[in-house]
Structures are given as structure tokens and as C-alpha cells.
Design a protein around this motif. Sequence first.
Motif, PDB file in Angstrom:
ATOM      1  N   SER A  11     -30.263  14.119   6.615  1.00  0.00           N
ATOM      2  CA  SER A  11     -30.124  12.999   5.692  1.00  0.00           C
ATOM      3  C   SER A  11     -31.456  12.606   5.075  1.00  0.00           C
ATOM      4  CB  SER A  11     -29.509  11.795   6.414  1.00  0.00           C
ATOM      5  OG  SER A  11     -28.203  12.122   6.848  1.00  0.00           O
ATOM      6  N   HIS A  13     -34.474  11.973   6.471  1.00  0.00           N
ATOM      7  CA  HIS A  13     -35.421  11.063   7.134  1.00  0.00           C
ATOM      8  C   HIS A  13     -36.842  11.651   7.074  1.00  0.00           C
ATOM      9  CE1 HIS A  13     -32.418   8.433   9.280  1.00  0.00           C
ATOM     10  NE2 HIS A  13     -31.657   9.501   9.126  1.00  0.00           N
ATOM     11  N   ALA A  53     -37.560  14.485  16.942  1.00  0.00           N
ATOM     12  CA  ALA A  53     -37.739  13.316  16.082  1.00  0.00           C
ATOM     13  C   ALA A  53     -36.565  13.093  15.139  1.00  0.00           C
ATOM     14  CB  ALA A  53     -39.019  13.462  15.262  1.00  0.00           C
ATOM     15  N   CYS A  54     -35.627  14.036  15.061  1.00  0.00           N
ATOM     16  CA  CYS A  54     -34.556  13.922  14.055  1.00  0.00           C
ATOM     17  C   CYS A  54     -33.478  12.930  14.483  1.00  0.00           C
ATOM     18  CB  CYS A  54     -33.914  15.289  13.813  1.00  0.00           C
ATOM     19  SG  CYS A  54     -32.566  15.178  12.611  1.00  0.00           S
ATOM     20  N   PRO A  55     -33.318  11.840  13.735  1.00  0.00           N
ATOM     21  CA  PRO A  55     -32.295  10.843  14.110  1.00  0.00           C
ATOM     22  C   PRO A  55     -30.870  11.367  13.954  1.00  0.00           C
ATOM     23  CG  PRO A  55     -33.868   9.929  12.518  1.00  0.00           C
ATOM     24  CD  PRO A  55     -34.079  11.419  12.557  1.00  0.00           C
ATOM     25  N   GLU A  56     -30.693  12.408  13.141  1.00  0.00           N
ATOM     26  CA  GLU A  56     -29.342  12.935  12.900  1.00  0.00           C
ATOM     27  C   GLU A  56     -28.993  14.086  13.842  1.00  0.00           C
ATOM     28  OE1 GLU A  56     -27.584  11.233  10.853  1.00  0.00           O
ATOM     29  OE2 GLU A  56     -29.149  10.168   9.737  1.00  0.00           O
ATOM     30  N   ARG A  57     -29.904  14.516  14.669  1.00  0.00           N
ATOM     31  CA  ARG A  57     -29.716  15.695  15.546  1.00  0.00           C
ATOM     32  C   ARG A  57     -29.341  16.923  14.702  1.00  0.00           C
ATOM     33  NH1 ARG A  57     -30.563  11.146  17.726  1.00  0.00           N
ATOM     34  NH2 ARG A  57     -29.983  10.730  19.896  1.00  0.00           N
TER      35      ARG A  57
ATOM     36  N   TYR B  79     -26.165   2.815  20.830  1.00  0.00           N
ATOM     37  CA  TYR B  79     -26.784   3.822  19.958  1.00  0.00           C
ATOM     38  C   TYR B  79     -25.814   4.921  19.533  1.00  0.00           C
ATOM     39  CZ  TYR B  79     -30.381   7.003  18.222  1.00  0.00           C
ATOM     40  OH  TYR B  79     -31.137   7.836  17.433  1.00  0.00           O
ATOM     41  N   GLN B  87     -22.897   8.274  10.623  1.00  0.00           N
ATOM     42  CA  GLN B  87     -22.776   9.677  10.187  1.00  0.00           C
ATOM     43  C   GLN B  87     -21.440   9.965   9.518  1.00  0.00           C
ATOM     44  OE1 GLN B  87     -23.865  12.233  13.536  1.00  0.00           O
ATOM     45  NE2 GLN B  87     -25.999  12.200  12.862  1.00  0.00           N
ATOM     46  N   GLU B 345     -30.975   5.623  25.020  1.00  0.00           N
ATOM     47  CA  GLU B 345     -31.728   6.380  24.017  1.00  0.00           C
ATOM     48  C   GLU B 345     -33.230   6.138  24.150  1.00  0.00           C
ATOM     49  OE1 GLU B 345     -31.194   8.732  21.903  1.00  0.00           O
ATOM     50  OE2 GLU B 345     -33.060   8.618  20.745  1.00  0.00           O
ATOM     51  N   ARG B 360     -36.147   7.641  17.538  1.00  0.00           N
ATOM     52  CA  ARG B 360     -35.087   7.863  16.533  1.00  0.00           C
ATOM     53  C   ARG B 360     -34.290   6.589  16.262  1.00  0.00           C
ATOM     54  NH1 ARG B 360     -33.079  13.215  19.662  1.00  0.00           N
ATOM     55  NH2 ARG B 360     -33.073  11.685  21.332  1.00  0.00           N
ATOM     56  N   SER B 365     -31.134   2.682   8.716  1.00  0.00           N
ATOM     57  CA  SER B 365     -29.763   3.169   8.758  1.00  0.00           C
ATOM     58  C   SER B 365     -29.777   4.655   9.105  1.00  0.00           C
ATOM     59  CB  SER B 365     -29.068   2.875   7.431  1.00  0.00           C
ATOM     60  OG  SER B 365     -27.786   3.441   7.402  1.00  0.00           O
ATOM     61  N   GLY B 366     -28.661   5.346   8.892  1.00  0.00           N
ATOM     62  CA  GLY B 366     -28.590   6.759   9.244  1.00  0.00           C
ATOM     63  C   GLY B 366     -27.405   7.395   8.563  1.00  0.00           C
TER      64      GLY B 366
END
Lengths: 64, 419
Positions: A11, A13, A53-57, B79, B87, B345, B360, B365-366
Motif C-alpha cells: 500500500s 508505506h 517493517a511492512c505494516p501490510e505483511r 491490532y 486491508q 504486536e 508497524r 491507517s493501512g
Amino acid sequence: MKIKANKAKCSGHARCAAVAPGIFELDSDGYIAPDEIDVAPDDEALARRGVRACPERALEIMTD
Amino acid sequence: MLTEMKPRMDVVHVENLPDHVPPELVRDLDWAFGYAAVDYDEPFRETERFFDADAPRIMWAPNAVRSKPGLGAWVVTHYDDITQVYQDAETFSTEGAAAYQWLAGETWPNIPLGIDPPDHMKYRKLLNPFFSPKAVDQVLDANMRKHAKILLQECVDGRTSCDFSYEFARVFPVRVFLDLMGFPQEMLEQFLDWENKILHSPDIEVKLPALKSILAYLREFLATVRRDSPDGITTDIVNGTIDGRPLTEDEIMGVMFFLWLGGLDTVAATLAMIFRRLALDSEMQAYLRNNPAAIPDAIEEFLRSQPLVNSQRLVKKDTEINGVKVKKGDWVLCLVAAGNFDPNEFSDPRKIMLDRPSNRHFTFSGGPHRCMGSHIARRELRIALEEILPNIPPFTLKSDADRSVHPGLMSVRNLNITW
């Protein structure tokens, strides 16, 4: 070591490139560019940090 | 002394509860939404309550959607559950997000935030290049540093104190934003006044005139952009295409109004909270002064421990979150103020660890709607710290300073520091 990038999950980041400069190439939008990354042995520790470090895995270390 | 809102977790009774909502999950969580100021050193400390054994992971709170009090919404606190909601942007829609313009009878959505996949990405593709890490490095960084230096001089030259929040944090990101968009610098106070009324006034008689003023201003501004084609992002927006066709008038307004809303006060609020923390903690301040290379990691920890935005989503099809049935038409609030402190987390989550490995957080947001301005925000925060710390002696809060802080977007209005 090989890293697989799940582009559908990326995404933008850009945390991988920020914590592990020079390993994770980004496109002009700031999203991961390659589908797969070959990591030189010397860079492995840094590359692992980038993956974590990737928040989206979206990054995965491929086991040989 | 501020009124304390107790972090209550007891079951409350609500009239007309939807049939699918288990009554034992209904809780009054108003204390957790950042509506009231606190004076703690750690403004977000009370969300620790969400990780106690008697707190369900997902609850139903009557006032979780601020613009619709009493409507009720799911509050997601952990989390992994927030990850699921962010997502899966097709199931959890951003339809109507921050659509203040609807109050003025406009019907267009905010773009890109208010657009669901797959169309969402088309607009992001158009805008992302202006907000990418590369654009920050190559285009924006130098101008940010210039503004930081000028403003800092005004705050420190010949002085031993300043109101950091009002004089620096409030102004710096807006000066950068005005240049980025090509708005005149003279609009700074007027923009902030309109924005404050639109976002924070509970009174529609105050909100509506401000809203109409900015919409009229943007339309006039766009006319000049069309006429003069100045270099920069607004000309590219006006000439933008998606699916091989030009953007419509409404789409252009959707982009411009959304950028305007997002560009004004989030970095200001974050910066004010960072400096409040540094003023209260001389050791932390000394660490950053002595280790400027540690600033980027420290910023991630500041971002994690002071999240401003708890995003809401509209459920588009029946689904489950951690075993709880959620129905089409329900609202969901992602309580990042809790999720950023989830012990599953983040180890030792209440500790501010400026060198925390792997951070993370969800402050931007994400998923597909990850904050488009995140790279700009990070760089502004970094430049502010890099420019300020070497140029102000160790500082503390003035002895009579107001210590109150909203754990959210309203943050710290005045931060009187002295050195």
C-alpha cells in the motif's frame, strides 16, 4: 536469500525502503517495484529488517 | 483541574439495539475517542483498559461515529482486527468519509479517500507521484527546510520562550502545503479558521458558512489555475485523466477539497504532542540532541504512541470480525488509539522506546487508503526536529503552562516552553 513481494498487498508505506535503503526498489508512486528480490549475503540482516517493517505483511522471505 | 472521564467497561443498555448486536457487547466508550482533554504526561494511557481480561475485543458503542451520536457502531480495538478492516476495503467501505461538503448540498465524494476499490486506485495513481518518497526527496525537502528555518528564527531570536504549538507547529506544515498547492501564503489564517470551524464546531450555523466559503474559494482558485496553468500539482489535477477521459468538475473538487482538509492540521497536532513530550522528559530530549541519526526511528515511535485518527468504515456485506457477526449497513470504528498499544504486536507497548525495532503502527491507517500524505508528514516531522533541536537550548514547559492535551486531532492548542 530471496524476498517475494506481494504487490496486491503493498500500500505504499515505503517502510521497507526507509529502514533498509538500497534493497527495496520503489516505483514512481512509491510502491514496491520488483516481484522478487535477490539479497546479497552481506545485506541479509538489513533486508530482514525491511521485511519486518511492512505494516501490510506484503514481503515474505523465501526459504531455499 | 480537568474533569476525568473514567475508562468504564461496564455493559450499558441501549434502546432499539439492532437484533444482531449481542447486548453484552454494548459499552459506553465516549472516554476513549479523544473528545475530552486530559492533563496526563501520556495522553493515551487510558486505552490500556481495552487489553484487560474483561474487555471484549470488539464492542458496540452508542457514540462511536461522532457525526451520528446514538447511531451506534462497532469499535475494533486489537491490532489484528484493525488490520482486517483496513486491508479489506471492499467490505469495509470509506463511502462518505469526511464528506463535510454534503452538509452544503454538494453530492461528490472526497477523492481518493471516499472511493472504494477498484476505482480508488485509479485516482491514487494520478496523485501518488506528487506525494511519493521520491517527490519528497527531490521536490519538497528543500522548501520544507527553508520554511522550518525561517519560522524557527521568529520563535527563538532574542527570546527565551515561545508558544511552540501556536507559533511553530500550527504554521509550519501549512506554509509547506500552501506552496505545494500553489495557494497564496496570505491564506494561512483564513484556511485554518475555516478548517477549525468545519471540523470542530458542533454548531451547523458556524460550520456551514465556513464550508461554503472554502468551496467558493476553491472554485475561484481552480478558474485561475485553468487560465494561468501554473507549474505544480493543481495544474496536473485540472488536466488529470482517468480511464482515458478528463476528470469531471466534481472529481476535481473532490480531490481539491480532500487535499485541503488533509493538508492543514495533522502534522501540526503531531508536532505539538512531540514537543510536549520532549518538554516533559529531559532525558528523551537529551537523547535526540545527542543522536540526531536516531530521529527517524524516534518519529515512528512518536507516531505510534500518539495516533490522531480513528478511521470509520461502512460495512458493505455481512461478515465477521474475530467471531463477531457484523452486518451490511453497520459502521465500524478502528480505534487506533488502542490498536497501536496492542501487546500482541508491540512489546512493552506503553513504554516510549525511541529505538523500537519493527514499528508497524496504524497512525497513517493501512490497506489501500494508507494516508497519501504520510511521506510528507514524516519528512516535516524529521526536518522540524533536525532544525529545532540544535538551535534551541534544552527546554521545559513554563511553570504556569497549560498541560492539557486532547488525545486526538485537536491535540495541544498552546504549548508554552522556555529555555
